[in-house]
Design an enzyme around this catalytic site. Structure first.
Site, PDB file in Angstrom:
ATOM      1  N   GLU A   1      -5.226   1.131   2.719  1.00  0.00           N
ATOM      2  CA  GLU A   1      -4.086   1.969   2.350  1.00  0.00           C
ATOM      3  C   GLU A   1      -4.220   3.375   2.929  1.00  0.00           C
ATOM      4  O   GLU A   1      -3.770   4.362   2.333  1.00  0.00           O
ATOM      5  CB  GLU A   1      -3.925   2.011   0.824  1.00  0.00           C
ATOM      6  CG  GLU A   1      -3.670   0.632   0.219  1.00  0.00           C
ATOM      7  CD  GLU A   1      -3.385   0.676  -1.276  1.00  0.00           C
ATOM      8  OE1 GLU A   1      -3.506   1.763  -1.871  1.00  0.00           O
ATOM      9  OE2 GLU A   1      -3.015  -0.365  -1.837  1.00  0.00           O
TER      10      GLU A   1
ATOM     11  N   GLU B   1      -2.697  -7.618  -1.490  1.00  0.00           N
ATOM     12  CA  GLU B   1      -2.948  -7.302  -2.895  1.00  0.00           C
ATOM     13  C   GLU B   1      -1.678  -7.507  -3.718  1.00  0.00           C
ATOM     14  O   GLU B   1      -0.747  -6.708  -3.614  1.00  0.00           O
ATOM     15  CB  GLU B   1      -3.423  -5.854  -3.081  1.00  0.00           C
ATOM     16  CG  GLU B   1      -4.799  -5.552  -2.523  1.00  0.00           C
ATOM     17  CD  GLU B   1      -5.236  -4.122  -2.821  1.00  0.00           C
ATOM     18  OE1 GLU B   1      -4.639  -3.482  -3.717  1.00  0.00           O
ATOM     19  OE2 GLU B   1      -6.167  -3.652  -2.150  1.00  0.00           O
TER      20      GLU B   1
END
Length: 725
Positions: free
Chosen positions: A33, A102
């Site tokens: 991220e 995720e």
């Protein structure tokens, strides 16, 4: 960074762990991220991202690399999605597969906050929508909850439990119906696999204002996903000349483009009621269901305790003095949560007289602090405060002459995400001063401060199982006067069996604990706000504040102790308690699934094992009645049937009742199929129960009890002793 990543890749290569070597690893990830914070670093952020990507690919792993949430990933890196929903995600090139790295099936909890839960139906909906709209690869975060043992919890302020409302909970127990419903979902998707991998993209068909179908067709193979994204209304749609009823916010899966294998909004899996643990029992989100937390095997851990007082402030020669306030982490190097700051001030007779005349009290003011601080004057506790860079204003009691001002700065986990982590820091910022003097404020910011890292008990390892480490322990009387900042020690036995265990610290306040020398983590009995908990509706977009529980209750009371760290008896527990709480009411708890419920109707989908593959890859359904599957945890057996009714039963788990229609043999059929077994199944059909009411859709509702491994062990021992006698 390159040395580290190369080391890991080389280890994998040496062990032949990559797919092309016959191993299980098919993908690698570099960074995580980073795209969320890349812009914070300007041009350097993008340059770093490109360097990291090129470096990783150049290591010769032989499998693709991914970057999560990295929309500008290079063409040789797969950019992927993280989030609650990824069905609308597209990578930055149509040459890349759609990957969901995720799926957040729950969320973590912070000290003093409510406990988040994500509804089972919503997770299933999100996963089905992802594959419906062309998704290629999918992963749960988390699938197995865990524990932040020691001081590994981050945040800051993330609790020791990282249960996350995952399908397998912190203790290794199945969270039902979440685990079972998702298991059935993936079995249904697996039935569609031959055509999903054969077709590049599905055909879209609009079925209504908020209803749609995605059809995967290749030669004789056909699979379809039908969705209703309306949050409020069911809809009946026509697909390939057949009518289907779609509940709100649901997807149905048709592996053969005709028969339903799975409905995301229709749970057939059992609900398991845990005896104790973090939050309410799995799958039940109505606050009225908090009664489902059933206490079991709770007893105070010990009556015999010993204690040692932790000195306040400087306790060793390993300290130093410095002009001004130093940043916490630069001093401690994260070797301890605790850093003592001590300075000395002089209070004149004139100061005391002024305060008496004006009835004004001196106040210590800290512009900004994080995560917690305790304030002492002359070794006496004045107050504590917590917060994330929060201002502290606290009256203090000063005496004429010399006064030692001691501030204990505490970290509760370190910042674990975001830009410029190295600048985040901890401790104090801005000015520290004492106000209320006749001639103005006393600025302590640039005073001489003495610094002491950590606790004496940490340095001397009071928690060690080596008896030679510390000989300072004193017996703790049952009527002892509570004191702050004390170490306590005892020994305890554990419940027999294999059920996971935890310690209940609800009688304590804040500190850390060790069992047999293992640091089980920080504990903090901090209550959540009273408001914000309400009945949870799975329909509609989820966020971590939508379905919360435990309002007005401690965020975490139970602390997991792995059985691998324990022996049957004589286990050592050492705790450091910051408040004036005494340890006599600490208890040990067993965790197991005691109650199991299920509710399956005639109109549920047939069991997934009724589907089969033909030689050409097509799937077909052997018409079979729906089935109810029930099971206890490994090592436990079904000991009793509390309720069973085939017909029109009412209510929900632990509040079932008979309806107007009821098959008299319901109890005997279920008992015969299930009693004494670890798992069982019952066919939900008239052929098994008879037809108690014609032209009515019948439902089977069952509630049963499981025997714990602990009680089974005790029963076995009792039987053995009686036979010996």
């Amino acid at each position: 960074m390159q040395r580290f990543v190369k080391k890991i890749v080389d280890l994998m290569l040496e062990e032949s762990l990559f797919a092309w070597q016959g191993g299980p690893i098919i993908l690698l990830q570099i960074e995580n991220e980073y795209g969320n914070i890349e812009s914070s670093f300007g041009r350097g952020g993008k340059e770093y991202m490109r360097w990291a990507a090129k470096m990783a690919v150049g290591l010769g792993a032989g499998v693709p690399w991914v970057m999560c949430k990295q929309v500008d990933a290079p063409e040789y890196i797969i950019d992927t999605c993280n989030g609650y929903y990824c069905d609308g995600f597209k990578p930055n090139s149509n040459k890349k597969p759609i990957v969901w790295t995720e799926n957040w099936d729950g969320w973590y909890a912070d000290w003093g906050d409510r406990v988040p839960h994500r509804p089972t139906e919503d997770i299933a909906f999100a996963v089905a929508r992802f594959f419906q709209r062309g998704g290629s690869l999918f992963n749960y975060y988390m699938y197995f909850g865990g524990t932040n043992f020691g001081r590994t919890a981050g945040g800051p302020n993330i609790i020791t439990s990282y249960d996350y409302d995952a399908p397998i909970d912190e203790y290794g127990l199945l969270r039902q119906p979440k685990w079972g419903h998702l298991k059935d979902l993936h079995a249904a998707i697996k039935l569609c696999e031959p055509v999903l991998v054969a077709v590049h993209s599905p055909t879209y068909i609009k079925l209504g204002p908020k209803q749609e179908a995605h059809v995967y067709r290749d030669d004789s193979k056909c699979s379809a996903f039908l969705a209703n994204i309306d949050e409020h209304r069911s809809a009946t749609v026509n697909f390939l000349n057949q009518a289907y009823n779609l509940p709100p916010w649901s997807v149905i899966i048709l592996p053969d483009c005709r028969n339903i294998a799975f409905n995301t909004a229709k749970i057939g899996a059992q609900t398991s009621i845990k005896t104790t643990g973090l939050g309410v029992s799995s799958g039940i989100y109505d606050l009225s269901s908090l009664k489902l937390m059933v206490p079991y095997e709770s007893e105070y851990i010990s009556k015999a305790w010993s204690f040692v007082k932790e000195p306040i402030g400087v306790w060793s020669d390993n300290n130093f003095t410095h002009l001004g306030i130093l940043e916490h982490l630069n001093v401690t190097k994260d070797k301890s949560d605790y850093l003592w700051y001590t300075t000395r001030i002089h209070i004149s007779e004139e100061d005391i007289s002024f305060w008496k005349e004006t009835q004004v009290a001196p106040v210590i003011s800290i512009d900004s602090m994080r995560d917690a601080v305790c304030i002492f004057v002359n070794g006496q506790f004045q107050a504590s405060a917590k917060g994330n860079w929060k201002k502290v204003v606290q009256p203090v009691e000063l005496i004429q002459g010399q006064n030692d001002i001691t501030l204990l700065s505490e970290t509760v986990g370190l910042q674990n995400y975001g830009a410029f982590l190295e600048k985040d820091g901890a401790g104090f910022r801005g000015e520290i001063k004492i106000t209320g003097f006749k001639n103005g404020n006393l600025d302590l910011t640039k005073a001489m401060w003495t610094y002491q890292v950590g606790l004496k008990g940490e340095a001397l390892k009071y928690f060690s199982i080596n008896e030679k480490v510390c000989t300072e322990w004193n017996p703790l009387p049952s009527d002892a006067v509570p004191t702050r900042f004390s170490w306590y020690k005892t020994t305890f036995d554990v419940p027999s069996g294999i059920d996971p265990v935890s310690l209940d610290f609800s009688s304590m306040e804040k500190g850390q604990a060790w069992v047999n020398g293992h640091h089980i983590g920080r504990y903090w009995i901090l209550n959540a706000p009273q408001d914000g908990c309400r009945t949870c509706d799975y329909r509609g977009t989820y966020n971590s504040d939508k379905c919360v529980t435990d309002c007005g209750k401690p965020t975490q009371s139970w602390y997991h102790v792995p059985r691998s760290w324990l022996r049957p008896s004589g286990n050592q527990l050492v705790i450091f308690e910051e408040s004036d709480k005494l340890p006599h009411k600490i208890s040990i708890e067993s965790h197991f699934t005691e109650t199991v419920c299920a509710k399956v109707s005639e109109n549920h989908a047939p069991p997934l094992h009724a589907w089969s593959y033909a030689s050409n890859g097509t799937v077909s359904l052997n018409p079979t009645a729906p089935e109810m599957h029930l099971s206890c945890e490994t090592g436990s057996k079904i000991s009793s049937i509390e309720f069973a009714s085939y017909g029109t039963p009412q209510g929900s788990c632990q509040s079932f009742s008979r309806g107007d229609c009821h098959a008299p043999n319901s109890f005997s059929v279920v008992s015969q199929a299930c009693i004494g077994k670890q798992s069982c199944f019952v066919s939900v059909s008239n052929s098994v129960f008879g037809d108690p009411c014609h032209r009515v859709v019948k439902t089977l509702s069952v509630e049963l009890k499981c025997s714990s491994s602990s009680s089974a062990t005790r029963a076995s021992l009792t039987n053995s002793l009686s036979q010996s006698a």
